[in-house]
Design an enzyme around this catalytic site. Structure first.
Site, short mmCIF file in Angstrom:
data_model
loop_
_atom_site.label_atom_id
_atom_site.label_comp_id
_atom_site.label_asym_id
_atom_site.label_seq_id
_atom_site.Cartn_x
_atom_site.Cartn_y
_atom_site.Cartn_z
N CYS A 115 62.30 -23.75 -30.93
CA CYS A 115 60.83 -23.73 -30.87
C CYS A 115 60.29 -23.78 -29.44
O CYS A 115 59.12 -23.49 -29.21
CB CYS A 115 60.24 -24.87 -31.68
SG CYS A 115 60.62 -24.72 -33.42
N HIS A 248 52.93 -25.72 -29.33
CA HIS A 248 53.78 -25.21 -30.40
C HIS A 248 53.23 -25.73 -31.72
O HIS A 248 52.89 -26.91 -31.85
CB HIS A 248 55.23 -25.70 -30.18
CG HIS A 248 56.09 -25.45 -31.38
ND1 HIS A 248 56.14 -24.23 -32.02
CD2 HIS A 248 56.92 -26.27 -32.07
CE1 HIS A 248 56.97 -24.31 -33.05
NE2 HIS A 248 57.45 -25.54 -33.11
N ASN A 278 55.02 -22.99 -39.08
CA ASN A 278 55.84 -23.13 -37.87
C ASN A 278 56.69 -21.87 -37.70
O ASN A 278 57.68 -21.69 -38.41
CB ASN A 278 56.73 -24.38 -37.99
CG ASN A 278 57.60 -24.60 -36.76
OD1 ASN A 278 57.72 -23.73 -35.91
ND2 ASN A 278 58.21 -25.77 -36.68
#
Ligand code: ACO
Length: 321
Positions: A115, A248, A278
């Protein structure tokens, strides 16, 4: 010291057409729309079709960024893709993007930092530019996370999603804008908190996501705040000078906690986790592009990117648009 700076001159993004809602997930695993929304802030996410791949999504996002910049693919000399879910073990997603868009011979490779991948890729591209080796670099975050999700694990399948975002960086001399700093970190001692239970040299397959969500959560709040503090200190800036936080998009509670530490009202935080989920390395450029196309982020504003992901890896980048 080099006077070359990397400027973000345009962005683009791509989301698969198929939307998977929390209500639909209620039919797939033992969960509720309420649980998912309360714990993560997610309402819906985009999931790629069988024909859509990390490369195809990356190509679409990059194509839009190039169009928005008004440059020719011939003028691009670097392609760096942040991804955890490449179409093939090799060649890289980056060379496939390069070929699909007729980008001439240059540098092209993938970066794997889960990520945090986009922040890592941005930093790598920035260093190539500041070193005078590249002039225009596509930095892309692209993921088909649905292919590494265990669709029977309710703790993770409700979180992850697919998509791609891209920015085009350009070298500019004697500028006071562009990428002002990047800070990257990794601590492999925490690799067991988030991983796939397989891989090319072990099981011969990519494996599925295994996550100790609560542990990741605890670390995320402190580590991302540290990365943000490092960015501010490096640039002698106060939190109130930041115009936009583009974090993020893992969990709205983590994002809210980071914003609180910065004393930044949520109106200055780009929040897309509710409708994107996500998307790992794609989440920051997707969120950035949404805010750019909506006209929220404007020239000369200060934008702070921050991320945390498997590894653990984490980092931040401060940019003057
Ligand atoms: N629906 C209903 N109940 C669920 C679900 C679900 N989808 N998933 C888990 N539960 C249950 C658990 O079984 C547990 O039940 P128990 O108390 O009976 O044991 C309970 O809910 C609480 O589970 P926790 O995991 O402790 O819940 P938490 O409040 O921590 O929220 C979440 C979970 C959303 C995953 C959160 O921990 C989180 O966001 N963590 C960080 C994720 C992240 O940032 N990842 C990093 C980036 S990802 C990357 O790098 C690829």
């Amino acid at each position: 010291m080099s006077s070359i700076r990397s400027h973000i001159i345009a962005s683009g993004s791509y989301l698969p057409e198929r939307i998977l809602t929390n209500k639909e997930l209620e039919q797939m695993v033992d969960t509720t729309d309420e649980w998912i929304y309360q714990r993560s802030g997610i309402k819906q996410r985009h999931i790629a079709s069988e024909n859509e791949t990390t490369v195809s999504m990356a190509v679409e996002a990059a194509r839009k960024a190039i169009r928005n910049a008004g440059v020719s693919p011939q003028d691009i000399d670097g392609v760096i893709v942040a991804t955890t879910t490449p179409d093939n073990t090799f060649p890289s997603v980056a060379v496939s993007v390069q070929a699909a868009l007729d980008i001439p011979v240059g540098i092209a490779f993938d970066v794997q930092a889960v990520c945090t991948g986009f922040v890592y890729a941005l930093s790598v591209a920035d260093n190539f530019i500041k070193g005078g080796q590249l002039k225009r670099v596509l930095v892309i975050g692209a993921e088909k996370m649905s292919s590494v999700v265990d669709w029977e694990d309710r703790a993770t399948c409700v979180l992850f999603a697919d998509g791609a975002g891209a920015v085009l960086l350009e070298a500019r001399e004697d500028s006071d804008g562009g990428i002002l700093s990047t800070h990257l970190y990794a601590d492999g001692r925490m690799k067991e908190l988030l991983y796939t239970n397989g891989g090319v040299s072990t099981t011969g397959q990519s494996g599925k996501i295994v996550m100790q969500g609560r542990e990741v959560f605890k670390n995320a709040v402190t580590l991302m705040a540290d990365a943000v503090t490092a960015a501010l200190e490096k640039n002698n800036m106060q939190p109130e000078q930041i115009d936009w936080l583009v974090p993020h998009q893992a969990n709205s509670r983590i994002i809210e906690a980071t914003a609180r530490k910065l004393n930044l009202p949520m109106e200055q935080v780009v929040l897309t986790v509710d409708h994107h989920g996500n998307t790992s390395a794609a989440s920051i450029p997707l969120a950035f592009d949404e805010a750019m196309q909506a006209g929220k982020i404007k020239p000369n504003q200060y934008v702070l990117f921050e991320a945390l992901g498997g590894g653990l890896t984490w980092g931040s980048a401060l940019v003057k648009i």
